[in-house]
Write an enzyme that holds these catalytic residues in place. Structure first.
Site, PDB file in Angstrom:
ATOM      1  N   GLU A 192     -10.720   2.818 -14.049  1.00 44.05           N
ATOM      2  CA  GLU A 192      -9.742   3.202 -13.133  1.00 44.05           C
ATOM      3  C   GLU A 192      -8.436   2.497 -13.347  1.00 44.05           C
ATOM      4  O   GLU A 192      -8.722   1.192 -12.879  1.00 44.05           O
ATOM      5  CB  GLU A 192     -10.198   3.230 -11.516  1.00 44.05           C
ATOM      6  CG  GLU A 192      -9.133   3.548 -10.605  1.00 44.05           C
ATOM      7  CD  GLU A 192      -9.731   3.430  -9.162  1.00 44.05           C
ATOM      8  OE1 GLU A 192     -10.335   2.417  -9.081  1.00 44.05           O
ATOM      9  OE2 GLU A 192      -9.304   4.141  -8.341  1.00 44.05           O
ATOM     10  N   ASP A 217      19.447  26.412 -22.843  1.00 44.77           N
ATOM     11  CA  ASP A 217      20.367  25.306 -23.101  1.00 44.77           C
ATOM     12  C   ASP A 217      19.793  24.090 -22.764  1.00 44.77           C
ATOM     13  O   ASP A 217      19.551  23.810 -21.464  1.00 44.77           O
ATOM     14  CB  ASP A 217      21.554  25.527 -22.381  1.00 44.77           C
ATOM     15  CG  ASP A 217      22.650  24.395 -22.781  1.00 44.77           C
ATOM     16  OD1 ASP A 217      22.240  23.608 -23.434  1.00 44.77           O
ATOM     17  OD2 ASP A 217      23.612  24.543 -22.304  1.00 44.77           O
ATOM     18  N   ARG A 240     -10.748  -4.485  -5.620  1.00 44.67           N
ATOM     19  CA  ARG A 240      -9.469  -3.465  -5.558  1.00 44.67           C
ATOM     20  C   ARG A 240      -8.236  -4.314  -5.696  1.00 44.67           C
ATOM     21  O   ARG A 240      -7.254  -3.540  -5.548  1.00 44.67           O
ATOM     22  CB  ARG A 240      -9.512  -2.738  -4.222  1.00 44.67           C
ATOM     23  CG  ARG A 240     -10.651  -1.750  -4.444  1.00 44.67           C
ATOM     24  CD  ARG A 240     -10.924  -0.860  -2.980  1.00 44.67           C
ATOM     25  NE  ARG A 240     -12.390  -0.595  -3.048  1.00 44.67           N
ATOM     26  CZ  ARG A 240     -12.413   0.885  -3.412  1.00 44.67           C
ATOM     27  NH1 ARG A 240     -11.313   1.839  -3.414  1.00 44.67           N
ATOM     28  NH2 ARG A 240     -13.551   1.432  -3.313  1.00 44.67           N
ATOM     29  N   GLU A 268      -4.357  11.371   0.804  1.00 47.18           N
ATOM     30  CA  GLU A 268      -4.711  11.378  -0.597  1.00 47.18           C
ATOM     31  C   GLU A 268      -5.548  12.855  -0.885  1.00 47.18           C
ATOM     32  O   GLU A 268      -6.372  13.112  -0.180  1.00 47.18           O
ATOM     33  CB  GLU A 268      -5.659  10.180  -0.958  1.00 47.18           C
ATOM     34  CG  GLU A 268      -6.002  10.149  -2.371  1.00 47.18           C
ATOM     35  CD  GLU A 268      -7.030   9.087  -2.540  1.00 47.18           C
ATOM     36  OE1 GLU A 268      -6.530   7.746  -2.191  1.00 47.18           O
ATOM     37  OE2 GLU A 268      -8.023   8.948  -3.266  1.00 47.18           O
ATOM     38  N   GLU A 278      -5.119   8.548   4.287  1.00 47.83           N
ATOM     39  CA  GLU A 278      -4.990   7.010   3.802  1.00 47.83           C
ATOM     40  C   GLU A 278      -4.920   6.048   4.750  1.00 47.83           C
ATOM     41  O   GLU A 278      -4.590   6.315   6.142  1.00 47.83           O
ATOM     42  CB  GLU A 278      -3.770   7.060   2.775  1.00 47.83           C
ATOM     43  CG  GLU A 278      -4.544   7.074   1.172  1.00 47.83           C
ATOM     44  CD  GLU A 278      -5.606   5.814   1.062  1.00 47.83           C
ATOM     45  OE1 GLU A 278      -5.594   4.850   1.638  1.00 47.83           O
ATOM     46  OE2 GLU A 278      -6.202   6.033   0.062  1.00 47.83           O
ATOM     47  N   ARG A 321      -5.171   0.902 -11.551  1.00 50.91           N
ATOM     48  CA  ARG A 321      -4.649   1.163 -10.485  1.00 50.91           C
ATOM     49  C   ARG A 321      -3.343   1.078  -9.905  1.00 50.91           C
ATOM     50  O   ARG A 321      -2.652   1.309  -9.073  1.00 50.91           O
ATOM     51  CB  ARG A 321      -5.653   0.514  -9.470  1.00 50.91           C
ATOM     52  CG  ARG A 321      -6.985   0.522  -9.323  1.00 50.91           C
ATOM     53  CD  ARG A 321      -7.816  -0.489  -8.497  1.00 50.91           C
ATOM     54  NE  ARG A 321      -7.403  -0.597  -7.213  1.00 50.91           N
ATOM     55  CZ  ARG A 321      -7.570   0.088  -6.113  1.00 50.91           C
ATOM     56  NH1 ARG A 321      -8.567   0.976  -6.319  1.00 50.91           N
ATOM     57  NH2 ARG A 321      -7.327  -0.114  -5.138  1.00 50.91           N
ATOM     58  N   HIS A 348      -3.751   6.032  -8.542  1.00 52.05           N
ATOM     59  CA  HIS A 348      -4.944   5.360  -9.310  1.00 52.05           C
ATOM     60  C   HIS A 348      -5.275   6.528 -10.559  1.00 52.05           C
ATOM     61  O   HIS A 348      -5.500   7.696  -9.951  1.00 52.05           O
ATOM     62  CB  HIS A 348      -6.101   5.215  -8.529  1.00 52.05           C
ATOM     63  CG  HIS A 348      -6.111   4.206  -7.720  1.00 52.05           C
ATOM     64  ND1 HIS A 348      -6.776   4.038  -6.644  1.00 52.05           N
ATOM     65  CD2 HIS A 348      -4.758   3.493  -7.291  1.00 52.05           C
ATOM     66  CE1 HIS A 348      -6.186   3.059  -5.640  1.00 52.05           C
ATOM     67  NE2 HIS A 348      -5.020   2.720  -6.106  1.00 52.05           N
ATOM     68  N   GLU A 394      -1.348   9.846  -3.781  1.00 51.69           N
ATOM     69  CA  GLU A 394      -1.216   9.494  -2.368  1.00 51.69           C
ATOM     70  C   GLU A 394       0.323   9.989  -2.158  1.00 51.69           C
ATOM     71  O   GLU A 394       1.107  10.033  -3.162  1.00 51.69           O
ATOM     72  CB  GLU A 394      -1.506   8.239  -2.111  1.00 51.69           C
ATOM     73  CG  GLU A 394      -3.129   7.826  -2.196  1.00 51.69           C
ATOM     74  CD  GLU A 394      -3.356   6.041  -1.982  1.00 51.69           C
ATOM     75  OE1 GLU A 394      -4.397   5.820  -1.923  1.00 51.69           O
ATOM     76  OE2 GLU A 394      -2.303   5.294  -2.549  1.00 51.69           O
ATOM     77  N   GLU A 426      -5.747   9.881  -8.442  1.00 53.99           N
ATOM     78  CA  GLU A 426      -5.969  10.169  -7.104  1.00 53.99           C
ATOM     79  C   GLU A 426      -4.426   9.779  -6.430  1.00 53.99           C
ATOM     80  O   GLU A 426      -3.994   8.954  -6.111  1.00 53.99           O
ATOM     81  CB  GLU A 426      -6.659   8.772  -6.619  1.00 53.99           C
ATOM     82  CG  GLU A 426      -8.120   8.842  -7.293  1.00 53.99           C
ATOM     83  CD  GLU A 426      -8.874   7.726  -6.647  1.00 53.99           C
ATOM     84  OE1 GLU A 426      -8.799   7.420  -5.595  1.00 53.99           O
ATOM     85  OE2 GLU A 426      -9.090   6.847  -7.537  1.00 53.99           O
TER      86      GLU A 426
HETATM   87  N1  GLN Z   1      -2.494   2.986  -1.200  1.00 61.92           N
HETATM   88  C1  GLN Z   1      -3.068   2.005  -2.364  1.00 61.92           C
HETATM   89  C2  GLN Z   1      -2.021   1.870  -3.574  1.00 61.92           C
HETATM   90  O1  GLN Z   1      -0.740   1.466  -3.513  1.00 61.92           O
HETATM   91  C3  GLN Z   1      -4.424   2.123  -2.770  1.00 61.92           C
HETATM   92  C4  GLN Z   1      -5.495   2.464  -1.237  1.00 61.92           C
HETATM   93  C5  GLN Z   1      -6.653   2.770  -1.696  1.00 61.92           C
HETATM   94  O2  GLN Z   1      -6.944   3.965  -2.258  1.00 61.92           O
HETATM   95  N2  GLN Z   1      -7.893   2.272  -1.524  1.00 61.92           N
HETATM   96  O3  GLN Z   1      -2.533   1.719  -4.360  1.00 61.92           O
HETATM   97 MG    MG Z   2      -9.273   7.224  -3.833  1.00 65.43          MG
HETATM   98 MG    MG Z   3      -6.415   5.888  -2.121  1.00 66.52          MG
HETATM   99 MG    MG Z   4      -9.131   4.761  -6.295  1.00 65.97          MG
END
Ligand code: GLN
Ligand code: MG
Ligand code: MG
Ligand code: MG
Length: 446
Positions: A335, A52, A317, A196, A189, A337, A245, A134, A132
């Site tokens: 990637e 259901d 980054r 991670e 991390e 992010r 990511h 975390e 990836e």
């Molecule tokens: N924790 C970070 C984020 O919020 C990423 C950190 C990393 O992987 N270099 O995306």
């Molecule tokens: Mg990573």
């Molecule tokens: Mg990371």
């Molecule tokens: Mg990454």
């Protein structure tokens, strides 16, 4: 029965599996289970299992609530966290069929992703993805409820953090490997208690299935150690939040990486650039899906390695999209992010694919990469570079989703409507709430 289905029946026999959990996810990404005795496996393959749907978040209206689960035999796995002498349990991930039409149910996130993959296929591509995720490991209190305490003094890539949490992480990895994951890397991390685990890239559907499984396995094994694993994006203010990511690439029918070009400065093909342009163009709407909670936006702030600005880069980054260095042509990829692990992986990957394919279809121009730290730009400099910002809260993100035809259509009417409704409601509840921060700040002052 197909050969794979027969193999599943044999494995149920040899592994002594008593119970089968038939899994699917609701629109919000929560894993749902219908548990059946293992002897019903054959029937599950031939006839499906009826349930259901009206009690599942955003699934159907009450009056049309009959759904059928069609297990995908490729996803059979024995669950690793049961006692070995206890009876074993296994799971299969299912497609959801609407019994009134016999067709795939349009509110099934897995179907939404399959449709994105169909579109890619029509354009001559298959899609690979790798996440990836975390997460934080927190201690539980005496009643077994999650706290935000960590018993851990590790930092990024610490080799031997003197903490119990690394034992938990090791057991999590064993559990994942038992379930067929190829864990590529795992590390502590940046934040205390934050971890991670990366697993091998796969076709996008398998990867989305894997993320759903991953969160279940991580939480279950952490709980066995009296830890609470959370995928909440920003559980602790002023330290890094948890992202997911997501790496993505397109391959051609003859197995070549369509994102790779040896002659390009960044090894990126025209397709990769147009795909990137599409994701950048639709980034605000994608955010609603990839960052679907009120809390997600506490992570997307400058200074904590999470993206805020709509730009791409081959090195820094702080950008929304990064082009990681690739050692071999097959590894050329982009990637994204922004996604965080509270998202529905099926929907998040689906909207990413549609946005990118839209970029290719319309031959969108990719801006130049931004190689400086964008966190340090002021507004004027951002304007000069033409860099937009991501939505700053869930409400803005949902508005962006409603205004973006490509991303809205990617979800299909059913999912899009239910998603927007649920998220608007969530945001409104948040807006009228009075937080601890406000009480601390104002209660005695005024
Ligand atoms: N924790 C970070 C984020 O919020 C990423 C950190 C990393 O992987 N270099 O995306
Ligand atoms: Mg990573
Ligand atoms: Mg990371
Ligand atoms: Mg990454």
């Amino acid at each position: 029965l197909t050969t794979t289905e027969q193999e599943v029946l044999d494995e149920i026999e040899t592994e002594g599996v008593d119970f089968l959990r038939l899994q699917f996810t609701d629109i919000l990404g929560t894993v749902k289970n219908v548990s059946v005795p293992a002897r019903q496996a054959e029937k599950a393959f031939t006839e499906g299992i009826y349930f259901d749907g009206s009690s599942i978040e955003g699934f159907v209206r009450i009056q049309e609530s009959d759904m059928r689960l069609k297990p995908d035999p490729e996803t059979f796995a024995v669950l690793p966290w049961r006692d070995k002498d206890d009876s074993a349990a296994a799971r299969m991930i299912c497609d959801v069929i609407d019994t009134s039409t016999g067709e795939p149910f349009e509110g099934d996130p897995r179907y939404i992703l399959k449709q994105a993959l169909d579109r890619a296929k029509e354009m001559g591509y298959t899609v690979n993805a790798a996440p990836e995720p975390e997460f934080f490991l927190f201690e539980e209190d005496e009643d077994g409820h999650a706290t935000t305490e960590t018993n851990d003094h590790g930092g990024y890539f610490d080799l031997a953090p003197k903490d119990l949490a690394s034992d938990v992480r090791r057991d999590i990895i064993y559990g994942l490997e038992d379930m067929g994951f190829e864990v590529e890397a795992s590390h502590h991390e940046v934040a205390q208690g934050q971890h991670e685990i990366n697993f091998e890239y796969d076709d996008a559907l398998t990867t989305a299935d894997n993320v759903a499984t991953f969160r279940t396995v991580v939480r279950a094994i952490a709980a066995q150690h009296d830890y609470h694993a959370t995928f909440m994006p920003k559980p602790i203010p002023k330290v890094n939040g948890s992202g997911m990511h997501t790496h993505i690439s397109l391959f051609t029918e003859d197995g070549e990486n369509a994102f790779h070009d040896d002659d390009d400065e960044f090894d990126l093909s025209d397709e990769a650039r147009a795909f990137t342009a599409g994701v950048l163009e639709h980034a605000p709407a994608i955010t609603a899906v990839a960052n679907p909670t009120v809390n997600s936006y506490k992570r997307l702030v400058p200074g904590y390695e999470a993206p805020v600005y709509v730009a791409w880069s081959d090195r820094n980054r702080s950008a929304l999209i990064r082009k990681p260095a690739a050692r071999v042509p097959a590894a050329s990829r982009i990637e994204l992010r922004s996604p965080d692990p509270s998202c529905n992986p099926y929907l998040a990957i689906a909207v990413m694919i549609h946005a990118g394919l839209d970029g290719i279809e319309n031959d969108l121009d990719c801006p130049d990469p931004v190689r400086e730290n964008i966190y340090e730009f002021d507004e004027q400099k951002r304007e000069e570079y033409g860099i937009d910002t991501l939505p700053s809260n869930l409400g803005e993100a949902v508005d962006a989703l409603e205004d973006d035809e490509v991303v809205y259509d990617a979800l299909g009417d059913h999912v899009a409507e239910k998603f927007v409704e649920a998220k608007n409601q969530e945001f409104e509840e948040y807006l009228i709430d009075v937080s601890q921060w406000e009480l601390d700040r104002y209660l005695e002052k005024f």
